[in-house]
Design a protein around this motif. Structure first.
Motif, short mmCIF file in Angstrom:
data_model
loop_
_atom_site.label_atom_id
_atom_site.label_comp_id
_atom_site.label_asym_id
_atom_site.label_seq_id
_atom_site.Cartn_x
_atom_site.Cartn_y
_atom_site.Cartn_z
N PRO A 1 0.82 -1.21 0.00
CA PRO A 1 0.00 0.00 0.00
C PRO A 1 0.86 1.26 0.00
CG PRO A 1 -0.05 -1.05 2.16
CD PRO A 1 0.72 -1.95 1.25
N ASN A 2 0.19 2.36 -0.21
CA ASN A 2 0.81 3.68 -0.13
C ASN A 2 1.56 3.83 1.19
OD1 ASN A 2 1.36 6.21 -0.90
ND2 ASN A 2 -0.76 6.97 -0.84
N GLY A 3 2.81 4.31 1.13
CA GLY A 3 3.55 4.56 2.36
C GLY A 3 4.20 3.33 2.96
N ALA A 4 4.20 2.23 2.21
CA ALA A 4 4.78 1.00 2.74
C ALA A 4 6.30 1.03 2.74
CB ALA A 4 4.29 -0.20 1.92
N GLY A 5 6.88 1.91 1.93
CA GLY A 5 8.34 1.99 1.85
C GLY A 5 8.88 1.49 0.53
N VAL B 1 5.59 -8.78 -0.70
CA VAL B 1 4.58 -7.85 -0.20
C VAL B 1 5.24 -7.01 0.90
CG1 VAL B 1 2.34 -7.54 0.89
CG2 VAL B 1 2.69 -9.40 -0.75
N LEU B 2 5.22 -5.70 0.70
CA LEU B 2 5.84 -4.78 1.63
C LEU B 2 4.74 -3.96 2.28
CD1 LEU B 2 8.65 -3.62 2.56
CD2 LEU B 2 8.46 -1.99 0.69
N ARG B 3 4.73 -3.95 3.61
CA ARG B 3 3.76 -3.10 4.31
C ARG B 3 4.40 -2.59 5.59
NH1 ARG B 3 0.36 -4.54 8.21
NH2 ARG B 3 0.57 -6.71 7.65
N SER B 4 4.13 -1.36 5.91
CA SER B 4 4.67 -0.74 7.13
C SER B 4 6.18 -0.89 7.22
CB SER B 4 4.05 -1.36 8.38
OG SER B 4 2.66 -1.37 8.25
N TYR C 1 -1.03 -7.90 2.43
CA TYR C 1 -1.12 -6.53 1.94
C TYR C 1 -1.90 -5.66 2.91
CZ TYR C 1 -1.81 -2.95 -1.74
OH TYR C 1 -1.81 -1.81 -2.49
N PHE C 2 -3.08 -6.17 3.30
CA PHE C 2 -3.93 -5.35 4.17
C PHE C 2 -3.63 -5.57 5.64
CE2 PHE C 2 -6.74 -5.83 0.37
CZ PHE C 2 -6.56 -4.53 -0.06
N GLY C 3 -3.05 -6.71 5.96
CA GLY C 3 -2.71 -7.02 7.35
C GLY C 3 -3.91 -6.91 8.27
N GLY D 1 -4.75 0.63 2.77
CA GLY D 1 -3.89 1.64 2.15
C GLY D 1 -3.48 2.78 3.07
N GLU D 2 -3.67 2.62 4.35
CA GLU D 2 -3.32 3.73 5.24
C GLU D 2 -1.81 3.90 5.32
OE1 GLU D 2 -5.06 4.95 9.54
OE2 GLU D 2 -3.77 3.21 9.44
N VAL D 3 -1.40 5.16 5.38
CA VAL D 3 0.02 5.44 5.52
C VAL D 3 0.41 5.14 6.95
CG1 VAL D 3 1.82 7.17 5.26
CG2 VAL D 3 -0.27 7.32 3.90
N GLU D 4 1.36 4.26 7.10
CA GLU D 4 1.74 3.92 8.47
C GLU D 4 3.25 3.83 8.57
OE1 GLU D 4 1.47 0.76 11.94
OE2 GLU D 4 2.11 0.33 9.94
N PHE D 5 3.84 4.70 9.34
CA PHE D 5 5.28 4.63 9.56
C PHE D 5 5.56 4.14 10.96
CE2 PHE D 5 5.63 7.41 5.86
CZ PHE D 5 6.66 6.79 5.22
#
Lengths: 333, 251
Positions: B39-43, B211-214, B236-238, B247-251
């Motif tokens: 998702p957006n912001g995953a890195g 799959v890259l997330r957070s 992807y959605f976790g 798709g939430e931006v999460e850092f």
């Protein structure tokens, strides 16, 4: 009005009308024709100076206030380094073509040294930091000159034959230097345009000026492009220097300041980072300054610069981005 | 198994004190198409910019053909044969289409081959030949995407990394882009590392998927194994973590 001004075709049409009317008004009268040549020469002078600043800003986002001091150093290199009251020509006594080559080479070396010692270490900082550093560099260079040459003005009569007047037409007589200034500027502009469009390094430089990071990701060497920009800016400074000294025959350690002020204003009203803008801006500043000096009534003629700046303010109010804005102003890497 | 062409080895990248990615490892073998979805912001972009030498990892290494490349200047990374098509395309709008291509080839010494390659990419994307003298800023989004791929190809890369080739493009244009990419692999043996938000497209084109997330790799596997998409969706959605949304931006 502003909508109309933002239309590119309208702006070019307006510029064309102004130029054509100006020429028609000028050629009908010998005195006015003389003013036209003088103002074009002044405009060319500032266009050259503005190009040297605009080019570095375009590639590096560097507002280089030390540029005027490169011009100053180019002038002092003409004479023997000494604090004596009467100055002796050094490079200035050479064969004319050699004088030009030596001063161009000397100023390029100064520009490259400035890059290596001051601007390269600061390349990844912000534009304001680099600008402040350029002020500091300028003061260091000025004080260096005071240490070596003393603070008194120095005379340097080079190319005396350029000060002879020539007759262009019946009753129109201007110093040869005015024509030479216009010619030198035209030739340098053509060479610069050819370089930027016809050579690989030139195309890379334009690419880097628009998007430095992307250019590097395609293998464009940052150091090469930036060094090249300093070389060109430095050689432009040397021509400004030679034209200035030929005209006045005298130098002071502060001579760069008025040049940089007008040239910087020219780049701003032209559009920072746009080379066409720098030339247009230089012409506007130079032409309006000469024309105003000639048409203002005697009582306020001494304040003609104030009117030039009023024009600058009016242009910026109408077009804050400049007359011919650059295509991009993306962040440096 | 032989050594991977590109090996991103356990890298962590910080923007000032914020970790954008943590312990990401990705390897790409020669001739492979590898997709990183997330998702957006995953890195994802952070990962690619680190490969290109724009960003430096705070820990971990990027290895290319067995040599460490993190810490190298971006232009030198490009000169090794890693070409990036970054997100947002980045055509040089002040340059003509042909000049854009010439910048891509600027670092090459084999001028005769460059001329052949310019012809070749213009055959690949005929629209570029039609518009060669036009300003690149006048091209449509799809045409610009073709231009930047062509430009990257002219660097003669061993591996091309592409950040979101489908972003902002009409579906039929996206099809065309992927068609070209798979052809390039088939005909030229080009290795590709593609980053995408849409996992569907990636599953179709890729040999292997990450799959890259957070900022962390959640799942990796061959596209064939992940074909039904269920596992990918989960990673992807976790959705095991109830606070996160699509798709939430999460850092």
């Amino acid at each position: 009005m502003r909508d109309l001004l933002n239309n590119k075709n309208f702006r070019w049409a307006l510029a064309a009308v102004i130029v054509v009317v100006g020429i028609i008004v000028a050629v009908t009268d010998p005195v006015r024709f003389q003013i036209l040549i003088t103002s074009l020469s002044e405009g060319s002078f500032y266009a050259l100076a503005a190009l040297g600043i605009g080019l570095l800003f375009g590639v590096l986002r560097l507002v280089n206030f030390a540029y005027g001091d490169w011009v100053m150093l180019g002038g002092y290199a003409l004479i023997v380094p000494s604090a004596a009251v009467t100055s002796t020509l050094l490079i200035g006594s050479f064969f004319p073509a050699l004088v030009v080559i030596c001063i161009v080479g000397f100023t390029i070396i100064i520009a490259l040294l400035s890059e290596a010692t001051v601007f390269r270490p600061l390349r990844n900082t912000t534009p304001p930091t680099m600008m402040i550093a350029s002020f500091a560099l300028g003061y260091v260079l000025q004080n260096l000159i005071i240490m070596i040459y003393g603070g008194r003005p120095k005379s340097a009569g080079i190319f005396p034959e350029l000060l002879q007047s020539i007759d262009l037409a019946e009753g129109v007589s201007v110093p040869l230097l005015k024509i030479v200034t216009i010619g030198v500027t035209a030739i340098l502009l053509i060479l610069l345009t050819l370089f930027l469009h016809r050579t690989s390094v030139g195309v890379q430089m334009r690419a880097a000026a628009e998007d430095f990071r992307m250019a590097r990701m395609l293998g464009v060497r940052a150091n090469l492009v930036i060094a090249m920009a300093f070389v060109i800016s430095g050689s432009l400074a040397s021509f400004v220097s030679l034209l200035y000294v030929s005209q006045l025959g005298i130098m002071t350690f502060r001579m760069g300041t008025p040049i940089i002020v007008f040239a910087f204003i020219a780049t701003v009203i032209g559009g920072m980072g746009s080379l066409v803008g720098s030339v247009v801006g230089g012409m506007v500043v130079g032409v309006s300054s000469v024309v105003l000096k000639n048409i203002l009534p005697d009582s306020i003629r001494g304040f003609s610069d104030a009117f030039v700046f009023a024009i600058v303010i009016a242009i910026l109010l109408a077009r804050p981005q400049g007359l011919v804005p650059a295509k991009s102003a993306s962040e440096r890497v | 198994m032989t050594e991977p062409l590109l090996h991103i080895d356990d890298i962590t990248v910080h923007y000032s004190r914020l970790a954008a990615i943590r312990g990401v490892s990705i390897s790409v073998n020669e001739g492979e198409i590898v997709c990183v979805v997330g998702p957006n912001g995953a890195g994802k972009s952070t990962t690619l910019l680190t490969v290109s030498g724009i960003l430096n990892p705070t820990s971990g290494n990027v290895m290319f053909a067995g040599n460490r490349i993190n810490g190298m200047r971006p232009e030198n990374v490009a000169r090794l044969g890693i070409s990036q098509v970054p997100e947002g395309r980045h055509v040089f709008t002040a340059l003509t289409v042909e000049e854009n291509l010439r910048v891509g080839a600027a670092m090459r010494k084999d001028k005769a081959q460059v001329n052949k390659d310019v012809k070749w990419v213009m055959d690949l994307f005929p629209i570029l030949a039609e518009r060669r003298r036009q300003s690149a800023g006048k091209l449509s989004g799809g045409e610009q995407q073709m231009l930047v791929i062509a430009r990257a190809l002219l660097t003669n890369p061993k591996i091309m990394t592409i950040d979101e080739p489908s972003l902002g493009l009409a579906p039929n244009i996206v099809d065309r882009v992927y068609e070209v990419l798979t052809t390039l692999r088939k005909e030229r043996g080009l290795t590709l590392l593609i980053v995408e938000q849409s996992s569907e497209r990636a599953l179709k084109a890729a040999d292997r998927i990450y799959v890259l997330r957070s900022g962390q790799i959640q799942l990796e596997g061959s596209a064939a194994d992940l074909q039904d998409g269920e596992e990918v969706r989960k990673a992807y959605f976790g959705f095991s973590e109830g606070t996160e949304h699509l798709g939430e931006v999460e850092f």
